[in-house]
Design an enzyme around this catalytic site. Sequence first.
Site, short mmCIF file in Angstrom:
data_model
loop_
_atom_site.label_atom_id
_atom_site.label_comp_id
_atom_site.label_asym_id
_atom_site.label_seq_id
_atom_site.Cartn_x
_atom_site.Cartn_y
_atom_site.Cartn_z
N LYS A 221 0.83 -1.21 0.00
CA LYS A 221 0.00 0.00 0.00
C LYS A 221 0.86 1.26 0.00
O LYS A 221 2.04 1.24 0.36
CB LYS A 221 -0.98 -0.03 1.18
CG LYS A 221 -2.10 -1.05 0.93
CD LYS A 221 -3.18 -1.06 1.98
CE LYS A 221 -4.24 -2.11 1.57
NZ LYS A 221 -5.28 -2.29 2.60
N ARG A 258 -3.05 -10.17 5.04
CA ARG A 258 -3.49 -10.28 3.64
C ARG A 258 -2.37 -9.71 2.77
O ARG A 258 -2.06 -8.52 2.87
CB ARG A 258 -4.80 -9.49 3.47
CG ARG A 258 -5.39 -9.55 2.08
CD ARG A 258 -6.69 -8.72 2.03
NE ARG A 258 -7.30 -8.75 0.71
CZ ARG A 258 -6.94 -7.95 -0.28
NH1 ARG A 258 -6.00 -7.05 -0.12
NH2 ARG A 258 -7.52 -8.05 -1.47
C1 PT1 Z 1 -7.78 -4.83 3.26
C2 PT1 Z 1 -8.03 -4.81 1.85
C3 PT1 Z 1 -9.06 -5.67 1.35
N1 PT1 Z 1 -7.36 -4.00 0.98
C4 PT1 Z 1 -9.46 -6.46 3.53
N2 PT1 Z 1 -9.74 -6.49 2.22
C5 PT1 Z 1 -7.67 -4.00 -0.31
N3 PT1 Z 1 -10.15 -7.26 4.39
C6 PT1 Z 1 -8.69 -4.85 -0.80
C7 PT1 Z 1 -3.04 2.25 -1.01
O1 PT1 Z 1 -3.05 3.14 -0.14
O2 PT1 Z 1 -6.86 -4.06 3.80
N4 PT1 Z 1 -8.50 -5.65 4.06
N5 PT1 Z 1 -9.35 -5.67 0.03
C8 PT1 Z 1 -6.93 -3.07 -1.26
N6 PT1 Z 1 -7.14 -1.71 -0.90
C9 PT1 Z 1 -6.17 -0.71 -0.98
C10 PT1 Z 1 -6.24 0.40 -0.13
C11 PT1 Z 1 -5.11 -0.82 -1.84
C12 PT1 Z 1 -5.23 1.36 -0.13
C13 PT1 Z 1 -4.10 0.13 -1.88
C14 PT1 Z 1 -4.14 1.23 -1.01
O3 PT1 Z 1 -2.14 2.15 -1.84
#
Ligand code: PT1
Length: 288
Positions: A221, A258
């Site tokens: 992230k 994850r």
């Molecule tokens: C998570 C999650 C998810 N994240 C769960 N499911 C994502 N339970 C998708 C960035 O800042 O943390 N928990 N499913 C992906 N989401 C992101 C959010 C991807 C922020 C990238 C960023 O780069």
Amino acid sequence: MRLIFPNSQLDLGVTRVMGILNVTPDSFSDGGLFLSPGAAVERALQMAAEGADIIDVGGESTRPGAQAVSVTEELERVVPVIEAICRETPVPVSVDTSKPEVMQAAANAGAAMLNDVYALTADAALATAAELGLPVCLMHMQGKPGTMQDEPAYKDVINEVLEFLQTRAASCIKSGIDPQQIVIDPGFGFGKTLEHNLELLAGLDRFAATGFAVLAGLSRKSMIAKLMGARGSGPESRVGGSVTLALYAARKGAHIVRVHDVQQTVEALEIARALQAAERGSLPGQEK
Ligand code: PT1
């Protein structure tokens, strides 16, 4: 603590690894890589061989700025992939979705767990999850993916996120979901600044103290890039940071991490476990 899947159980006495499989054209670090069912299944089997305990299949990107997809589009992306993975490996599959139609179809295709970044707040999502009886991950998000990073604001981020998750968990329990089947997740990067994310991570033990299983999603992230300054631009340069954060989350009580980089995370967690055993005075190899 253990999760009960339809065909297996997962003991959460050690931190478990959920491998990410994005079946999307637009995910932030691997968008489009695993769009064809063949490539997706191949990657799932690779993650299984690397030691993934769960494979999380998602057909809608929820990264900052992402666009929503229709039910039909999401079903077409995830159902064939879930069916094929379940034919080829016993590793349980979770489905990353907020749509009750997708939850139902994924369960019919063999999915063993629900992962909902909207914490079952969509119409009929809670009732569907309760009827399916699968473990559920409830995640906190402030706002919606399209705009959530515009101006995230909290008075007290840990207490507000905890309060939201405990309220959602209470609704789940009221609908008949077993508390032992509920996983809570602070939702790193979902309507949070770098400072919010760091405060939540440093306070992750407070989430574990609720008694619910805790999942942390930190892999690749943007918070990692922010912590690395200029060196942290592309997602591939975030592997070391991702593994570091996964280890830290595990040390703070995360039951599931994850991740994209399953092999590196499994190796690091194994070594950290041996060191923790050594701290307690037992030599490596003496415990299973
Ligand atoms: C998570 C999650 C998810 N994240 C769960 N499911 C994502 N339970 C998708 C960035 O800042 O943390 N928990 N499913 C992906 N989401 C992101 C959010 C991807 C922020 C990238 C960023 O780069």
